[in-house]
Every structure is written in structure tokens, then in C-alpha cells.
Design an enzyme around this catalytic site. Sequence first.
Site, short mmCIF file in Angstrom:
data_model
loop_
_atom_site.label_atom_id
_atom_site.label_comp_id
_atom_site.label_asym_id
_atom_site.label_seq_id
_atom_site.Cartn_x
_atom_site.Cartn_y
_atom_site.Cartn_z
N ASP A 10 0.83 -1.21 0.00
CA ASP A 10 0.00 0.00 0.00
C ASP A 10 0.86 1.26 0.00
O ASP A 10 0.36 2.37 -0.09
CB ASP A 10 -1.00 0.00 1.17
N SER A 11 2.20 1.07 0.05
CA SER A 11 3.12 2.18 -0.18
C SER A 11 2.96 2.72 -1.59
O SER A 11 3.49 3.79 -1.93
CB SER A 11 4.57 1.73 0.04
N LYS A 57 -1.42 -9.32 3.44
CA LYS A 57 -0.76 -8.76 4.63
C LYS A 57 -1.67 -7.73 5.28
O LYS A 57 -2.34 -6.96 4.58
CB LYS A 57 0.57 -8.09 4.26
N GLU A 101 8.46 -3.58 11.71
CA GLU A 101 8.88 -2.31 11.13
C GLU A 101 9.31 -1.31 12.18
O GLU A 101 8.59 -1.05 13.16
CB GLU A 101 7.77 -1.69 10.28
N GLU A 114 -1.90 -4.99 8.90
CA GLU A 114 -1.18 -4.37 9.99
C GLU A 114 -1.92 -4.54 11.32
O GLU A 114 -3.15 -4.63 11.36
CB GLU A 114 -0.98 -2.88 9.71
N ASP A 172 -1.11 -6.35 -0.11
CA ASP A 172 -1.24 -5.52 1.10
C ASP A 172 -2.69 -5.04 1.21
O ASP A 172 -3.17 -4.30 0.35
CB ASP A 172 -0.30 -4.32 0.98
#
Length: 272
Positions: A43-44, A111, A180, A113, A82
Site C-alpha cells: 500500500d506504499s 498482509k 517495522e 497491519e 497488502d
Amino acid sequence: MKTIQQIIAQKSKQQRITMLTAYDFPMASFLDEAGIDIILVGDSLANVVLGLESTTQVGMKEMLHHTRAVVRAVKNALVVGDMPFDSYQLNPRAAVDNAKQFIEEGCQAVKLEWFEDCPKVASAIAKAGIPVMGHVGLTPQTAQKLGGMKVQGKDAVSAKAIIENALTMQESGCFAVVLECIPQEVAQIITSQLKIPTIGIGAGPHCDGQVLVIHDLLGLFTRYQPKFTKKYADLGPQILEAVKQYKKEVISGHFPDNAHSFHLDQDELKKL
């Protein structure tokens, strides 16, 4: 194609796991040819491709669009999608359905978070037969709640919480977890305690693998550069110089030249 089982086995074999982001067909092709183990459609994308300020500004539509491009290129790597913020954090009930969309597009895993209801959501996705990669420490999607984009776990209390989060991710069925922006000592403790692989980004050398954003690695994103990134190439200035040279040659009439042009047969030209 690389499997989840092979990724997990790399930990016990002490084979370091390599992971990079990709958002399109050409870049994914390069990473796959280079033998990268895991390609993350991150998602970056929001920051380095779309020019947005926050990863929370991309949704399923954008992520699936870029996922399709990456999947078309990959023949060997494990592709992980993501999950964007609103696909599982704002509506946990829809998380499984959204995760299935990534799998339907060709990803082997998703993925997500860490957030308050993460164990429940991760468990539901895993129980649906979809491999899940966790993410603890600095979680960009909820960074504002953590005091901004900065190192997490710098004291014993917060470090212990991150360790517990990682263990909970494992218990929830995750096959790996991203660490991270945490002190390397904390990452080392987590890596030693987990049976599943840890993949670090700004978490030091003791993780089972490492991940970077490809635009940071290649020097293609200049808005900001976190301390933990390393430029293995500085392509930005090269691209700028190439474009300037193109402009110069077009203006001067040096491009296109004879070698870059097509020709009509002389007999046909006479007829014309």
C-alpha cells in the site's frame, strides 16, 4: 512458484528471506528474474506511485488494479497483497471477502497491519484458508495513533507490547510477520521466540528476512528517505538526465534521425 511452506522452512534452514515491493509489470518482472522470494504489492503504492500523503488513501480498487499487473509478471516469487486500511480495519466483517479478492487476482497471501481487532480479523482470514502475513511495530496505516512515523518499542513497556503483538499474530494463524521500525534488540527477541519467519524493515539484522520499498532501493522516491532504507542505485538523476537529453535532441532536430525512421520504397514514392 514459491510456496508458503517453503517460506516458513527458510527460517528453520536459516536461509534469509528476501522481499521487495512492486506495483507494475516491468518492475515485478525484474524482481522475479532476480530471484526475490516474496513480492509485496504494497500500500506504499499511495506514496511512491500515486503521490498521496498516506497509505490510508488507497482502497481495494487501486490495490487490485496494481495486483493484477504484478501477478501477470511473476513466475517464481510468492506474491502478497497488502490489504488497504478500509478493507479490514473499518469493516472487519468484510475483511475475509476482501482478502479473497486478492487471492482471486493471483496473490498467494495477504498482509495486514496490527490494530485493536487484528487477532480476530487475522484469525478469520486464516480460517478461510487464506495465508496471512502480519505486521507489527510501526504500522503506517495507524501511525497517527502511535505518535507519527517514528521508531516504536524504545522502552521496555512498549517493546513488550510489540513482542506480545507478534506472538498474537502467530497464534492467530499468520505464516510470517513484518517488524517495522523497532530496535534491533526487540526484533531479535521476537525472531527467537516465533516459530514463523520475521521480516524486518528498519528492525536490524537479526530478522529472518528483509523488505524494502523498491523505489527507495533504486533512488526513485525523493520526497523523504527513512534512515533504515539503503540506495542500491540512484536512478532518479539518470532518468532526469535522459529526459533532458531527449528534450534537447527533439528541439535541435537530432531525434528522430535516419536510423530511427521508416522509409518508403523509392518506386512507391514515385507512384505516390
